[in-house]
Design an enzyme around this catalytic site. Structure first.
Site, short mmCIF file in Angstrom:
data_model
loop_
_atom_site.label_atom_id
_atom_site.label_comp_id
_atom_site.label_asym_id
_atom_site.label_seq_id
_atom_site.Cartn_x
_atom_site.Cartn_y
_atom_site.Cartn_z
N SER A 1 -9.96 -0.02 7.22
CA SER A 1 -9.36 0.13 5.90
C SER A 1 -8.87 -1.16 5.24
O SER A 1 -8.52 -1.13 4.06
CB SER A 1 -8.22 1.15 5.94
OG SER A 1 -8.71 2.44 6.18
N SER B 1 -9.40 2.31 3.13
CA SER B 1 -8.46 2.97 2.24
C SER B 1 -7.56 2.01 1.46
O SER B 1 -6.84 2.46 0.54
CB SER B 1 -7.57 3.93 3.06
OG SER B 1 -6.82 3.24 4.04
N LYS C 1 0.83 -1.21 0.00
CA LYS C 1 0.00 0.00 0.00
C LYS C 1 0.87 1.26 0.00
O LYS C 1 1.94 1.30 0.63
CB LYS C 1 -0.92 -0.04 1.22
CG LYS C 1 -1.99 1.05 1.26
CD LYS C 1 -2.91 0.79 2.46
CE LYS C 1 -3.93 1.89 2.66
NZ LYS C 1 -4.79 1.62 3.83
#
Length: 472
Positions: A185, A161, A86
């Protein structure tokens, strides 16, 4: 611009093919590598080709396709399996841009502490996955880039996210990808994309980066996968690198529970009862599956009131204020004038009540004891992952007026933050599809250190209610 740039996107997109990756999960691919049936470079090349076929998903923030980060040693449970990290986690030689337009990051000089733990499992890193600005939003949309699209329906959000990670795994580009979870997330995009997403107990993994400085550490690191065994195998492999001696080990979990469990059923959020519809029906169907397998399911109320929601939102604002104030520590060219409207609104929300920060921190820190008293007698808690199914792109865009967006987020993300606040583990598993063909996720949560129980229950649901797949 290509000649077909304005053609409508197909509603459903995947990259599964008859190549080196096939439809295997990460455990199966690692076995093929160990047996010499395929090489790490062959798997990386197949994943790159797949990523290029689904570029319309806008799931990749940085590409290292020409020079993938291959494992240094032939060790680790996932040796040779391709993956992505990420875009808020440092990987040496790759920029970490946090999903923002406020700066353009230079390549990181070194791996973060958690990246080293992630790499210890043998995964090959092909680049960085896309995310919303600083991970604040529950949809991977930014005003300066194309939105990350849900491969189940490209007109819908894939959550956030860790949205880029979810899109890449669901679409078949890679079988496993890194994510982190500060308010849902990992679990939110896993639910949106029909994946398994485990948020571990606070302190379960190596803590690095921003999480080390938080007054209340709400962030957990992990992965998104298509199978429970991949998530379980990753948890066991990560422990081989480092294990917190204050937590019971997870170890290797290979199947459903062998003992009868007592499960609390939560269907009410802080705003009231969950409305009738596909999300509630999915949770109730899973409850019936548990009862059919011999487990006890007992409805219980959520042991919190609106004060904890307000405290979490205020804390989210504190983080936005801290980042925009100290952004030059991220990059000396940081320009706070270029952050998106959600970040601006969160910062303003905090500043209006800045004097209440001590009370906010007190409430967040006290929540763990409340959770333990109410839910400690149960082996696990069954609850929805989200307040409703994944919305169309634009519904949670940071360009939506702040007060309206916050109300939408409160209705949508009403079940996930509690486990970040209390530091307790939770796992999302797929629980079917809506009439429109969009995935629905449900959660199991537990008390500190009880990831093993969650993985066992996830195995049970996977066996009794096979997870939907885009390629089937």
């Amino acid at each position: 611009m290509t000649a077909d740039a304005h053609l409508p996107l197909p509603s459903r997109v995947h990259a599964f093919a008859d190549d080196a990756l096939g439809d295997h999960d990460a455990v199966a691919l690692a076995t093929l590598v160990r047996d010499g049936a395929v090489s790490p470079r062959e798997l990386a090349a197949a994943a790159v080709a797949r990523a290029e076929r689904v570029e319309q998903l806008a799931a990749v923030a940085y590409r290292s396709y020409a020079e993938p980060l291959l494992p240094a040693e032939r060790t680790g449970a996932f040796y040779g399996v391709p993956s992505f990290v990420k875009d808020n986690t440092d990987v040496a030689g790759m920029p970490t841009n946090q999903g923002t337009a406020a700066f353009r990051a230079r390549p990181a000089r070194a791996h973060s502490g958690y990246t080293r733990q992630f790499l210890s499992t043998g995964l090959t890193v092909l680049g960085k996955s896309a995310m919303p600005e600083f991970g604040f939003n529950a949809s991977s949309e930014t005003p300066h880039l194309a939105p990350t699209r849900n491969p189940w329906h490209t007109g819908h959000s894939v959550g956030g996210s860790s949205g880029g990670a979810a899109a890449l795994v669901a679409a078949g580009v890679v079988p496993i990808a890194h994510g982190n979870d500060g308010g849902g997330s990992i679990r939110i995009p896993a639910a949106c994309a029909g994946l398994v997403g485990l948020k571990p107990t606070r302190g379960r993994h190596v803590v690095s980066g921003l999480a080390r400085t938080l007054p209340v550490d709400i962030v957990s690191e992990g992965v998104l996968t298509r199978t429970v065994r991949d998530t379980a195998a990753y948890a066991a492999a990560a422990e081989q690198y480092w294990r917190n001696p204050a937590l019971r080990p997870i170890g290797r979990v290979d199947g459903p529970p062998t003992r009868r469990m007592r499960v609390a059923l939560v269907l009410d959020n802080l705003a009231g009862p969950l409305a009738a519809g596909s999300t509630r029906a999915a949770v109730e169907n899973v409850a019936r599956t548990l009862e059919s397998a011999g487990h006890s399911v007992e409805p219980v109320p959520l042991p919190f009131d609106a004060a904890i929601e307000s405290a979490f939102l205020h804390y989210w604002g504190l983080l936005a204020a801290a980042i925009t104030t100290t952004g030059r520590f991220l990059d000396r060219r940081f320009d706070a004038r270029r952050v998106d409207d959600l970040t601006v609104g969160l910062r303003a929300l905090f500043l209006r009540r800045a004097l209440h920060a001590p009370l906010t921190l007190y409430r967040l820190r006290a929540a763990a004891a409340t959770y333990e008293r109410a839910l400690g007698p149960y082996d696990a808690v069954l609850l929805p992952t989200l307040g409703h199914t994944t919305p169309e792109l634009g519904y949670l865009s940071p360009t939506v007026p702040f007060d309206e967006l916050i109300e939408r987020l409160r209705a949508y993300v009403c079940f996930t933050p509690i486990n970040n606040i209390t530091g307790t583990p939770a796992i999302t598993v797929p629980a079917g599809l809506t009439d429109a063909g969009l995935p629905i996720g449900v959660q199991f949560a537990a008390t500190r250190g009880n990831e093993r129980t969650l993985l066992e229950l996830a195995y049970l649901i996977e066996a009794e209610r096979p997870f939907p797949r885009l390629d089937r």
